[in-house]
Write a protein that holds these residues in place. Structure first.
Motif, PDB file in Angstrom:
ATOM      1  N   ALA A  51       0.812  -1.217   0.000  1.00  0.00           N
ATOM      2  CA  ALA A  51       0.000   0.000   0.000  1.00  0.00           C
ATOM      3  C   ALA A  51       0.844   1.266   0.000  1.00  0.00           C
ATOM      4  CB  ALA A  51      -0.933   0.009   1.217  1.00  0.00           C
ATOM      5  N   SER A 117      -5.513   0.029   2.209  1.00  0.00           N
ATOM      6  CA  SER A 117      -5.617   0.239   0.769  1.00  0.00           C
ATOM      7  C   SER A 117      -4.688   1.386   0.402  1.00  0.00           C
ATOM      8  CB  SER A 117      -7.051   0.584   0.381  1.00  0.00           C
ATOM      9  OG  SER A 117      -7.412   1.846   0.942  1.00  0.00           O
ATOM     10  N   ARG A 118      -4.391   1.528  -0.878  1.00  0.00           N
ATOM     11  CA  ARG A 118      -3.505   2.621  -1.293  1.00  0.00           C
ATOM     12  C   ARG A 118      -4.129   3.987  -1.021  1.00  0.00           C
ATOM     13  NH1 ARG A 118      -0.389   0.892  -6.897  1.00  0.00           N
ATOM     14  NH2 ARG A 118       0.471  -1.074  -6.107  1.00  0.00           N
ATOM     15  N   SER A 119      -5.457   4.057  -1.066  1.00  0.00           N
ATOM     16  CA  SER A 119      -6.109   5.347  -0.821  1.00  0.00           C
ATOM     17  C   SER A 119      -6.045   5.746   0.651  1.00  0.00           C
ATOM     18  CB  SER A 119      -7.574   5.293  -1.288  1.00  0.00           C
ATOM     19  OG  SER A 119      -8.283   4.273  -0.594  1.00  0.00           O
ATOM     20  N   ASP A 120      -6.041   4.757   1.541  1.00  0.00           N
ATOM     21  CA  ASP A 120      -5.993   5.047   2.976  1.00  0.00           C
ATOM     22  C   ASP A 120      -4.567   5.224   3.506  1.00  0.00           C
ATOM     23  OD1 ASP A 120      -8.747   4.860   3.163  1.00  0.00           O
ATOM     24  OD2 ASP A 120      -8.719   2.723   3.654  1.00  0.00           O
TER      25      ASP A 120
END
Length: 534
Positions: A51, A117-120
Motif C-alpha cells: 500500500a 488500501s492505497r487510498s488510505d
C-alpha cells in the motif's frame, strides 16, 4: 518501534560482520514475539507492504515542506527515507503518548500497514510519522517501502538468529521459506518451547550449493567434472505432496512467473538447475547455445506475477538440470556428486524433454584442452565453465575446494562518459553512477550502458571531481558532462534492446580502466559492439 529503529541505526554505522551478528542477536533475545519476527522479515526482505509507495512518501513531504528544498536535500543525502525522516515537521509535544490512538509497536505498525488500501495509506502513514522521532521515522519508512540497506544480507540475519539461540543456520534456512512471518515456530524451537520445524509435506526451499571463483591455477580433471555455466537464473524445483514450487537463488517463490514449468514438474523430488528461454536452435552443440537463448530473452519473463499466452509462446522457458537433492523422500545431499549425477540422469528421463534436460558434461583430455574450449565459449547462453569435485556432497553455501566457477574472460569496449548521478548510502556525496556511450555512423554518441562499480575509492574521487568540473547541463539529480572522458568498460555480453536508443544493452557492465590517455573521438562504435553479439 523504538528498539527496531535503534537496531537499524546501529547496523548502519557498524562495519564489522561479527558486530552486526551480535547486535541482531541481542535484539532478538530481548524482543518479544511477534515484533522480533517482523524485524527478521524486514531484515531478510520477506516483508511486503504494497500500500505504501515511494510516490506516496514524496507527496506527503512535499505537502509539509518546500518541494525544491526536498529535491535538493534528497539529491545531497542520497536516500528518500532518511531525507523525509529529517525534514518531517516535529509535532508538539513530540511523543506518541500525547497523541493517543495509535499502537506503535513494530508488530502493530506492520499489521496496520499490511491491511491498508492505497487510498488510505497516506493519512495513516502521516499520522504515524507525526508520532515518531527522526530515527523512528526513518525505520518506519524503510519498513514500509522495503530495501533496508543497512548492510545486512538475508543470510547474515539468519546466521544471527541461529547464533543467538544456538541453532544450526542451515537447519534454519531449510525451513525458513516454508514458514510465514513472524516465524514464531522458529523462536519457540530456539528457546526450547517447541519442536524443530520440518519440511515434511511442505514444498520448502533448501539453500543452494555455491562455487568459488577459480582464480589462477588448475584442477585435476580426474578429480573434477566440467560442465558449462549457463547464463540464466539458478532455480530450485520442489514437488512435495502434490504441490510444486520454483524458488530463485535468493529463495523467492517465482512459480507464478513460470507456470508451464510448474505444470510439467509433477514428480516428487527436489532439483537444482538453470532456468533458460529456448532459442530457435535446438540440440546441445556449443555454437547453438544448447538450444538456449540469451539472458536478454529470459529477462522478458522475469519479475512478472502472471504471464500472458503471448509471452509463453514468444519466450518458452525450460530448465537445464544440474543436480538432484531429493529423489522422492530420499535425501541425496550427502552422496558424492558422481552418484547424484547418475540418479539425476535417471530422474530426468521421466520428465518432459520440452521443459527439462540435463546439463551436459564437457569432454576434455586435460586442463589445457578445457581452457581452449572455454576460450571459444562465446555462445549467448554460456558464461563459462563449472568444475565440480566428483566426490563432493551437496552442501549449502560456498565450501572451499568443492565447486569452482571459471567464468569466461569479459569483453571490453572504450566508451565515453555522458551522464553521472550520485550514488546511495556512503556514496551519496559522490557522483558514482555513470552512463556511457559509443559513436554511431552519423557521429552521434548514443548510450550503451550504465555502471557504478569496478573503480577504486581513489578513482571514484577523481571521477567525482571530473563530473563536477565538466558539467554542461543538469536534469534533476543527473549531470550531463563534456564528452571528453573515455572509460574502458568490461561486460559479460551485449544484446539487442528496444528499450535503448542505441538498440543495444550490455550485461553486467563495470568500469575496468579510466582512459585519460585516449581521445573521445577514438572510442568504440555501435557497429563494433554489434559485432560482439552472439
Amino acid at each position: 518501534m523504538h528498539a527496531f529503529a535503534d537496531l537499524l541505526d546501529r547496523l548502519i554505522y557498524t562495519r564489522s560482520r561479527n558486530a552486526k551478528l551480535k547486535l541482531i542477536g541481542e535484539y532478538l533475545r530481548a524482543t518479544p514475539d511477534p515484533d522480533r519476527g517482523w524485524a527478521m522479515a524486514a531484515l531478510t526482505g520477506d516483508l511486503d507492504l504494497p500500500a505504501v509507495k515511494s510516490s506516496t512518501i514524496r507527496a506527503l513531504i512535499e505537502e509539509r515542506t518546500d518541494p525544491v528544498l526536498f529535491t535538493m536535500s534528497r539529491d545531497f543525502v542520497g536516500d528518500t527515507a532518511e531525507t523525509v525522516a529529517l525534514l518531517w515537521p516535529e509535532p508538539e509535544p513530540l511523543r506518541a503518548e500525547a497523541l493517543p490512538g495509535y499502537d506503535l509497536r513494530l508488530s502493530a505498525v506492520v499489521e496496520r500497514l499490511a491491511a491498508l488500501s492505497r487510498s488510505d495509506a497516506p493519512a495513516v502513514l502521516a499520522a504515524m510519522l507525526d508520532r515518531l522521532e527522526a530515527n523512528e521515522r526513518f525505520a518506519l519508512l524503510k519498513l514500509a517501502t522495503g530495501g533496508l540497506r543497512v548492510g545486512v544480507s538475508a543470510r547474515l540475519a539468519k546466521t544471527a538468529l541461529a547464533n543467538a539461540f544456538d541453532l544450526d543456520v542451515d537447519a534454519v534456512e531449510e525451513v525458513w521459506h516454508g514458514l510465514a512471518p513472524p516465524y514464531e515456530p522458529i523462536f519457540a524451537w530456539g528457546e526450547g518451547r517447541g519442536k524443530q520445524p520440518t519440511p515434511a509435506d511442505v514444498p520448502v526451499f533448501r539453500p543452494f550449493m555455491l562455487a568459488h571463483p577459480l582464480e589462477d591455477g588448475t584442477v585435476d580433471l580426474d578429480r573434477f567434472a566440467a560442465e558449462w555455466k549457463w547464463d540464466g537464473i539458478r532455480v530450485q524445483l520442489v514437488h512435495v505432496a502434490g504441490e510444486t514450487r520454483l524458488f530463485s537463488r535468493a529463495g523467492d517463490d517465482i512459480t507464478g512467473a513460470f507456470p508451464e514449468i510448474a505444470t510439467h514438474f509433477a514428480t516428487p523430488g527436489v532439483l537444482d538447475g538453470e532456468l533458460l528461454v529456448r532459442g530457435e536452435a535446438q540440440g546441445h552443440a556449443l555454437g547453438e547455445g544448447g538450444g538456449a537463448a540469451s539472458f536478454n530473452a529470459l529477462q522478458q519473463r522475469l519479475g512478472r506475477k502472471t504471464v500472458s499466452k503471448k509471452m509463453l509462446a514468444d519466450y518458452p522457458a525450460f530448465v537445464r538440470l544440474y543436480d538432484l537433492l531429493f529423489d522422492a523422500e530420499a535425501d541425496l545431499r550427502e552422496l558424492p556428486w558422481e552418484q547424484r549425477r547418475g540418479r539425476l540422469e535417471a530422474f530426468a528421463a521421466r520428465l518432459d524433454p520440452e521443459y527439462f534436460d540435463v546439463s551436459a558434461l564437457i569432454e576434455a583430455a586435460d586442463f589445457a584442452a578445457l581452457a581452449e574450449l572455454r576460450e571459444g565459449a562465446r555462445s549467448a547462453a554460456i558464461e563459462g565453465v563449472m568444475l565440480k569435485r566428483r566426490d563432493s556432497a551437496y552442501v549449502a553455501g560456498r565450501r572451499v575446494g568443492l565447486w569452482y566457477k571459471w567464468k569466461r574472460d569479459p569483453l571490453t569496449a572504450d566508451c565515453v562518459m555522458m551522464y553521472a548521478q550520485r550514488g546511495n548510502g556512503r556514496r551519496s556525496s559522490f557522483y558514482s553512477d555513470y552512463t556511457f556511450g559509443c559513436w554511431n555512423e552519423a557521429g552521434e554518441l548514443l548510450p550503451v550502458g550504465k555502471a557504478y562499480s569496478g573503480f577504486t575509492d581513489e578513482e571514484l574521487k577523481w571521477l567525482d571531481r571530473f563530473v563536477r568540473g565538466n558539467t554542461v547541463n543538469r536534469f534533476g539529480p543527473v549531470r550531463e558532462v563534456e564528452k571528453t572522458l573515455v572509460l574502458e568498460v568490461a561486460f559479460d555480453s551485449v544484446h539487442h534492446s528496444k528499450r535503448h536508443k542505441s538498440g543495444l544493452a550490455m550485461r553486467f557492465p563495470r568500469i575496468s580502466r579510466i582512459r585519460r590517455d585516449k581521445p573521445a573521438a577514438e572510442a568504440d562504435t555501435i557497429a563494433t559492439l554489434e559485432s560482439l553479439i552472439v
